[in-house]
Design a protein around this motif. Structure first.
Motif, PDB file in Angstrom:
ATOM      1  N   GLU A 134      13.897   5.588  -4.734  1.00  3.69           N
ATOM      2  CA  GLU A 134      14.019   3.649  -3.524  1.00  3.69           C
ATOM      3  C   GLU A 134      13.479   4.654  -2.140  1.00  3.69           C
ATOM      4  O   GLU A 134      14.409   5.345  -1.596  1.00  3.69           O
ATOM      5  N   THR A 135      12.607   3.819  -2.366  1.00  5.87           N
ATOM      6  CA  THR A 135      11.630   4.039  -1.045  1.00  5.87           C
ATOM      7  C   THR A 135      11.432   2.823  -0.843  1.00  5.87           C
ATOM      8  O   THR A 135      11.523   2.087  -1.348  1.00  5.87           O
ATOM      9  N   VAL A 136      10.611   2.817   0.774  1.00  7.06           N
ATOM     10  CA  VAL A 136       9.736   1.428   1.241  1.00  7.06           C
ATOM     11  C   VAL A 136       8.799   0.818   1.075  1.00  7.06           C
ATOM     12  O   VAL A 136       7.901   2.087   0.950  1.00  7.06           O
ATOM     13  N   HIS A 137       8.499   0.390   1.035  1.00  5.58           N
ATOM     14  CA  HIS A 137       6.882  -0.431   0.208  1.00  5.58           C
ATOM     15  C   HIS A 137       6.830  -1.857   1.376  1.00  5.58           C
ATOM     16  O   HIS A 137       7.322  -2.579   1.458  1.00  5.58           O
ATOM     17  N   ASP A 138       5.888  -1.409   0.988  1.00  6.15           N
ATOM     18  CA  ASP A 138       5.157  -2.758   1.805  1.00  6.15           C
ATOM     19  C   ASP A 138       5.345  -3.928   0.818  1.00  6.15           C
ATOM     20  O   ASP A 138       4.580  -3.893  -0.148  1.00  6.15           O
ATOM     21  N   THR A 142       0.923 -12.434  -3.886  1.00  5.08           N
ATOM     22  CA  THR A 142      -0.546 -12.947  -4.077  1.00  5.08           C
ATOM     23  C   THR A 142      -0.929 -14.436  -4.387  1.00  5.08           C
ATOM     24  O   THR A 142       0.170 -15.081  -3.685  1.00  5.08           O
ATOM     25  N   GLN A 143      -2.249 -14.744  -3.883  1.00  8.97           N
ATOM     26  CA  GLN A 143      -2.876 -16.560  -4.142  1.00  8.97           C
ATOM     27  C   GLN A 143      -2.495 -16.457  -5.308  1.00  8.97           C
ATOM     28  O   GLN A 143      -1.786 -18.135  -5.556  1.00  8.97           O
ATOM     29  N   GLN A 144      -1.352 -16.152  -6.572  1.00 13.36           N
ATOM     30  CA  GLN A 144      -0.841 -16.227  -7.417  1.00 13.36           C
ATOM     31  C   GLN A 144       0.828 -16.392  -8.060  1.00 13.36           C
ATOM     32  O   GLN A 144       1.547 -16.788  -8.632  1.00 13.36           O
ATOM     33  N   GLY A 145       0.937 -16.266  -6.471  1.00 17.68           N
ATOM     34  CA  GLY A 145       2.445 -16.312  -6.404  1.00 17.68           C
ATOM     35  C   GLY A 145       3.414 -15.479  -6.700  1.00 17.68           C
ATOM     36  O   GLY A 145       4.556 -15.669  -6.901  1.00 17.68           O
ATOM     37  N   ALA A 146       2.819 -13.793  -6.818  1.00 19.52           N
ATOM     38  CA  ALA A 146       3.783 -13.291  -7.605  1.00 19.52           C
ATOM     39  C   ALA A 146       3.907 -12.254  -6.069  1.00 19.52           C
ATOM     40  O   ALA A 146       2.796 -12.014  -4.587  1.00 19.52           O
ATOM     41  N   PHE A 147       4.511 -10.993  -6.138  1.00 18.16           N
ATOM     42  CA  PHE A 147       4.449 -10.197  -5.200  1.00 18.16           C
ATOM     43  C   PHE A 147       3.881  -8.897  -5.654  1.00 18.16           C
ATOM     44  O   PHE A 147       4.520  -8.191  -6.926  1.00 18.16           O
ATOM     45  N   THR A 148       3.522  -7.826  -4.807  1.00 19.94           N
ATOM     46  CA  THR A 148       2.635  -6.862  -4.811  1.00 19.94           C
ATOM     47  C   THR A 148       3.894  -5.651  -3.688  1.00 19.94           C
ATOM     48  O   THR A 148       3.897  -6.270  -2.903  1.00 19.94           O
ATOM     49  N   PHE A 149       3.661  -4.751  -4.310  1.00 24.12           N
ATOM     50  CA  PHE A 149       4.831  -3.683  -3.470  1.00 24.12           C
ATOM     51  C   PHE A 149       4.078  -2.971  -3.177  1.00 24.12           C
ATOM     52  O   PHE A 149       3.681  -2.314  -5.255  1.00 24.12           O
ATOM     53  N   ALA A 150       3.667  -2.083  -1.833  1.00 24.63           N
ATOM     54  CA  ALA A 150       2.881  -0.742  -1.849  1.00 24.63           C
ATOM     55  C   ALA A 150       3.538   0.704  -1.478  1.00 24.63           C
ATOM     56  O   ALA A 150       4.617   0.377  -0.082  1.00 24.63           O
ATOM     57  N   CYS A 151       4.153   1.309  -2.410  1.00 26.58           N
ATOM     58  CA  CYS A 151       4.779   2.492  -1.905  1.00 26.58           C
ATOM     59  C   CYS A 151       4.347   3.204  -0.124  1.00 26.58           C
ATOM     60  O   CYS A 151       3.368   3.468  -0.666  1.00 26.58           O
ATOM     61  N   THR A 152       5.144   3.114   1.349  1.00 24.04           N
ATOM     62  CA  THR A 152       4.458   3.825   2.278  1.00 24.04           C
ATOM     63  C   THR A 152       4.583   5.433   1.906  1.00 24.04           C
ATOM     64  O   THR A 152       4.235   5.641   2.342  1.00 24.04           O
ATOM     65  N   CYS A 154       4.323   7.078  -1.497  1.00 24.67           N
ATOM     66  CA  CYS A 154       2.832   7.733  -2.004  1.00 24.67           C
ATOM     67  C   CYS A 154       1.563   7.172  -2.313  1.00 24.67           C
ATOM     68  O   CYS A 154       0.336   7.319  -2.824  1.00 24.67           O
ATOM     69  N   GLY A 155       1.589   5.122  -1.665  1.00 24.66           N
ATOM     70  CA  GLY A 155       1.041   4.633  -2.479  1.00 24.66           C
ATOM     71  C   GLY A 155       0.372   3.405  -3.637  1.00 24.66           C
ATOM     72  O   GLY A 155       0.217   2.889  -3.355  1.00 24.66           O
ATOM     73  N   ASN A 156       1.576   4.043  -4.419  1.00 28.93           N
ATOM     74  CA  ASN A 156       1.857   3.582  -5.528  1.00 28.93           C
ATOM     75  C   ASN A 156       1.806   1.554  -5.236  1.00 28.93           C
ATOM     76  O   ASN A 156       3.375   1.916  -4.929  1.00 28.93           O
ATOM     77  N   GLU A 157       1.218   1.099  -6.171  1.00 33.01           N
ATOM     78  CA  GLU A 157       1.473  -0.172  -6.221  1.00 33.01           C
ATOM     79  C   GLU A 157       1.588  -0.681  -7.477  1.00 33.01           C
ATOM     80  O   GLU A 157       1.720  -0.109  -8.607  1.00 33.01           O
ATOM     81  N   PHE A 158       2.486  -2.101  -7.667  1.00 27.64           N
ATOM     82  CA  PHE A 158       2.475  -2.810  -8.848  1.00 27.64           C
ATOM     83  C   PHE A 158       3.656  -4.304  -8.096  1.00 27.64           C
ATOM     84  O   PHE A 158       3.448  -4.579  -7.465  1.00 27.64           O
ATOM     85  N   THR A 159       3.165  -4.852  -8.859  1.00 27.94           N
ATOM     86  CA  THR A 159       2.933  -6.581  -9.127  1.00 27.94           C
ATOM     87  C   THR A 159       4.584  -7.185  -9.624  1.00 27.94           C
ATOM     88  O   THR A 159       4.186  -6.616 -11.306  1.00 27.94           O
ATOM     89  N   ILE A 160       5.107  -7.493  -9.405  1.00 25.83           N
ATOM     90  CA  ILE A 160       6.116  -8.724 -10.179  1.00 25.83           C
ATOM     91  C   ILE A 160       6.054  -9.441  -9.749  1.00 25.83           C
ATOM     92  O   ILE A 160       5.834 -10.579  -9.052  1.00 25.83           O
ATOM     93  N   GLY A 161       6.084 -10.602 -10.880  1.00 25.32           N
ATOM     94  CA  GLY A 161       6.261 -12.411 -10.983  1.00 25.32           C
ATOM     95  C   GLY A 161       5.170 -12.853 -11.306  1.00 25.32           C
ATOM     96  O   GLY A 161       4.211 -12.825 -11.510  1.00 25.32           O
TER      97      GLY A 161
END
Length: 161
Positions: A134-138, A142-152, A154-161
């Motif tokens: 469990e880490t802090v994510h920025d 998105t323009q499509q109304g989804a959320f993108t999370f980026a781990c502060t 390691c930088g790994n990103e994923f999108t939900i929504g």
């Protein structure tokens, strides 16, 4: 002067699907320096998608009906807020409010000094699939109304929504 009734405000829910009724009252009132959202939370639902902090806005929650449980800080200290009670979070304070009861929760989320979130000024605590912790994510919307999370971490990103 603007006037609305809660019944006339359209439902606009979080793209994470964590609540069934969220009405952005401040949008209909046309506020610029104050945010106000009305919520009806069924058992198991939450005001937001998880533990998060706003670095540009303080928030106050007013519970009109039922009892909401708020987890506060990275330690997730629990605080119950019942009907007629309020709880305040300063800028940068991690929190999440949810309905852990069997009854419906009705309440308002109030924020200032802006009427809308600046997603560049938000952080969420979620499970990082790369760090396996469990880490802090920025957070970004998105323009499509989804959320993108980026781990502060390691930088790994994923999108939900």
């Amino acid at each position: 002067m603007e006037k609305v009734t809660i019944d006339d405000v359209s439902v606009v829910n979080n793209p994470l699907g964590v609540h069934s009724v969220r009405k952005p009252v401040s949008r209909d009132l046309g506020t610029e320096d104050f945010a106000m959202n009305y919520f009806e939370l069924q058992p198991g639902e939450s005001f937001s998608g998880g533990l998060h902090a706003h670095h540009d806005q303080e928030e106050v929650f007013y519970v009109q009906e039922g009892t909401a449980t708020f987890e506060v800080g990275r330690e997730r200290e629990e605080h119950e807020v019942g009907a007629g009670e309020l709880i305040r979070f300063e800028r940068g304070e991690f929190q999440v409010g949810k309905n852990d009861s069997e009854e419906r929760v009705v309440g308002f989320a109030l924020g200032a000094p802006k009427s809308r979130h600046d997603f560049d000024e938000m952080e969420s605590v979620v499970h990082c699939r790369e760090c396996d912790a469990e880490t802090v994510h920025d957070l970004d919307l998105t323009q499509q109304g989804a959320f993108t999370f980026a781990c502060t971490d390691c930088g790994n990103e994923f999108t939900i929504g």
